[in-house]
Design a protein around this motif. Sequence first.
Motif, PDB file in Angstrom:
ATOM      1  N   LEU A   1       0.888  -1.528  -0.091  1.00  8.07           N
ATOM      2  CA  LEU A   1       0.500   0.033   0.090  1.00  8.07           C
ATOM      3  C   LEU A   1       1.011   1.402   0.092  1.00  8.07           C
ATOM      4  N   SER A   2       1.931   1.027   0.357  1.00 11.11           N
ATOM      5  CA  SER A   2       3.034   1.801   0.040  1.00 11.11           C
ATOM      6  C   SER A   2       3.292   2.732  -1.016  1.00 11.11           C
ATOM      7  N   GLU A   3       4.127   4.114  -0.895  1.00  6.64           N
ATOM      8  CA  GLU A   3       4.564   4.197  -2.522  1.00  6.64           C
ATOM      9  C   GLU A   3       5.436   3.504  -2.789  1.00  6.64           C
ATOM     10  N   SER A   4       6.313   2.656  -2.273  1.00  4.53           N
ATOM     11  CA  SER A   4       7.206   1.746  -2.568  1.00  4.53           C
ATOM     12  C   SER A   4       8.112   0.533  -2.011  1.00  4.53           C
ATOM     13  N   ARG A   5       7.815  -0.556  -1.961  1.00  7.22           N
ATOM     14  CA  ARG A   5       8.428  -1.669  -1.544  1.00  7.22           C
ATOM     15  C   ARG A   5       9.427  -2.734  -1.672  1.00  7.22           C
ATOM     16  N   LYS A   6      10.353  -3.709  -0.695  1.00 11.70           N
ATOM     17  CA  LYS A   6      11.452  -4.034  -1.327  1.00 11.70           C
ATOM     18  C   LYS A   6      10.568  -5.787  -2.310  1.00 11.70           C
ATOM     19  N   VAL A   7      10.901  -5.551  -3.146  1.00 15.02           N
ATOM     20  CA  VAL A   7      10.804  -7.265  -3.644  1.00 15.02           C
ATOM     21  C   VAL A   7      12.070  -8.468  -3.711  1.00 15.02           C
ATOM     22  N   ASN A   8      11.929  -9.505  -3.518  1.00 13.78           N
ATOM     23  CA  ASN A   8      13.549 -10.564  -3.554  1.00 13.78           C
ATOM     24  C   ASN A   8      12.876 -11.023  -4.902  1.00 13.78           C
ATOM     25  N   ASN A   9      14.012 -10.655  -5.607  1.00 10.97           N
ATOM     26  CA  ASN A   9      14.063 -11.427  -7.783  1.00 10.97           C
ATOM     27  C   ASN A   9      15.163 -11.677  -7.811  1.00 10.97           C
ATOM     28  N   LYS A  10      14.845 -13.282  -7.473  1.00 11.45           N
ATOM     29  CA  LYS A  10      16.011 -14.170  -7.404  1.00 11.45           C
ATOM     30  C   LYS A  10      17.164 -13.893  -7.067  1.00 11.45           C
ATOM     31  N   GLY A  11      17.036 -13.450  -5.580  1.00 11.73           N
ATOM     32  CA  GLY A  11      18.282 -13.592  -4.937  1.00 11.73           C
ATOM     33  C   GLY A  11      18.423 -11.880  -4.684  1.00 11.73           C
ATOM     34  N   LYS A  12      18.153 -11.338  -4.991  1.00 11.23           N
ATOM     35  CA  LYS A  12      18.244  -9.449  -5.321  1.00 11.23           C
ATOM     36  C   LYS A  12      17.036  -8.779  -5.394  1.00 11.23           C
ATOM     37  N   VAL A  13      17.604  -7.585  -3.736  1.00 13.17           N
ATOM     38  CA  VAL A  13      16.387  -6.881  -3.474  1.00 13.17           C
ATOM     39  C   VAL A  13      15.416  -5.896  -4.384  1.00 13.17           C
ATOM     40  N   GLU A  14      14.928  -4.612  -4.873  1.00 10.98           N
ATOM     41  CA  GLU A  14      15.000  -4.256  -5.471  1.00 10.98           C
ATOM     42  C   GLU A  14      13.721  -3.565  -5.134  1.00 10.98           C
ATOM     43  N   MET A  15      13.723  -2.514  -5.662  1.00 11.08           N
ATOM     44  CA  MET A  15      12.605  -1.366  -4.814  1.00 11.08           C
ATOM     45  C   MET A  15      11.663  -1.210  -6.388  1.00 11.08           C
ATOM     46  N   VAL A  16      10.187  -1.831  -5.852  1.00  6.95           N
ATOM     47  CA  VAL A  16       9.133  -1.615  -7.217  1.00  6.95           C
ATOM     48  C   VAL A  16       8.040  -0.665  -6.519  1.00  6.95           C
ATOM     49  N   PRO A  17       7.476   0.445  -6.942  1.00  2.00           N
ATOM     50  CA  PRO A  17       5.876   0.965  -7.155  1.00  2.00           C
ATOM     51  C   PRO A  17       5.329   0.264  -6.116  1.00  2.00           C
ATOM     52  N   GLY A  18       4.972   0.514  -5.057  1.00  2.00           N
ATOM     53  CA  GLY A  18       3.710  -0.116  -4.619  1.00  2.00           C
ATOM     54  C   GLY A  18       2.114   1.087  -5.008  1.00  2.00           C
ATOM     55  N   HIS A  19       0.866   1.222  -4.075  1.00  2.00           N
ATOM     56  CA  HIS A  19      -0.310   1.243  -4.726  1.00  2.00           C
ATOM     57  C   HIS A  19      -0.088   3.476  -4.367  1.00  2.00           C
ATOM     58  N   GLY A  20       0.752   3.896  -3.070  1.00  2.33           N
ATOM     59  CA  GLY A  20       1.207   4.602  -2.966  1.00  2.33           C
ATOM     60  C   GLY A  20      -0.380   6.320  -1.939  1.00  2.33           C
ATOM     61  N   LEU A  21      -0.425   4.619  -1.545  1.00  3.70           N
ATOM     62  CA  LEU A  21      -2.201   5.106  -0.625  1.00  3.70           C
ATOM     63  C   LEU A  21      -2.183   5.409   0.308  1.00  3.70           C
ATOM     64  N   ILE A  22      -1.065   5.337   1.214  1.00  4.76           N
ATOM     65  CA  ILE A  22      -0.267   4.729   2.778  1.00  4.76           C
ATOM     66  C   ILE A  22       1.035   5.314   3.196  1.00  4.76           C
ATOM     67  N   THR A  23       1.273   6.341   3.987  1.00  7.14           N
ATOM     68  CA  THR A  23       2.648   6.786   4.621  1.00  7.14           C
ATOM     69  C   THR A  23       2.855   6.019   5.746  1.00  7.14           C
ATOM     70  N   LEU A  24       4.561   5.450   5.861  1.00  7.77           N
ATOM     71  CA  LEU A  24       4.847   5.047   7.696  1.00  7.77           C
ATOM     72  C   LEU A  24       5.277   6.051   7.746  1.00  7.77           C
ATOM     73  N   TYR A  25       5.794   7.132   9.185  1.00  4.80           N
ATOM     74  CA  TYR A  25       6.363   7.040   8.978  1.00  4.80           C
ATOM     75  C   TYR A  25       6.802   7.076  11.509  1.00  4.80           C
ATOM     76  N   GLU A  26       8.028   7.558  11.489  1.00  3.51           N
ATOM     77  CA  GLU A  26       8.323   7.069  12.734  1.00  3.51           C
ATOM     78  C   GLU A  26       7.488   7.968  13.510  1.00  3.51           C
ATOM     79  N   ASP A  27       6.786   7.561  14.804  1.00  2.00           N
ATOM     80  CA  ASP A  27       6.628   8.009  16.201  1.00  2.00           C
ATOM     81  C   ASP A  27       7.247   9.086  16.634  1.00  2.00           C
ATOM     82  N   PRO A  28       6.890  10.679  16.744  1.00  2.00           N
ATOM     83  CA  PRO A  28       7.523  11.461  17.217  1.00  2.00           C
ATOM     84  C   PRO A  28       8.209  11.509  18.576  1.00  2.00           C
TER      85      PRO A  28
END
Length: 125
Positions: free
Chosen positions: A71-98
Amino acid sequence: MIAVTRGVENKTARKFISFIDEFRKLNTEMQAGQIALFLHIVATPDLTIKELAQRAGLLEGGTITRNLDALSESRKVNNKGKVEMVPGHGLITLYEDPLDRRFKRVKPTNKGLRVYNTLVQLLGA
């Protein structure tokens, strides 16, 4: 049993179909669990991941993390042992609790709010 006239029944069914189609515009393979999680986030933004998992009836960990990533802007996926960033749906954002950086909180993005407002209009709420 509730008696419903055929015309009203068809109108309601069409509203639900439009609701589902709105998510299919984002991604034809979006899962029902992701849709439900998104609706929980819109209903109660700024929850911690743990609080969100409890409200959604999910275990904290793998399942909720994968769905939040999708649901986030981008996400990590494991593609044949290689971690790649791919686009997500861009509906939510995660952030650190202040107040406590150990916790992540989650809220809808502007895009997520636009999608939600479209859904509200479709359902006539």
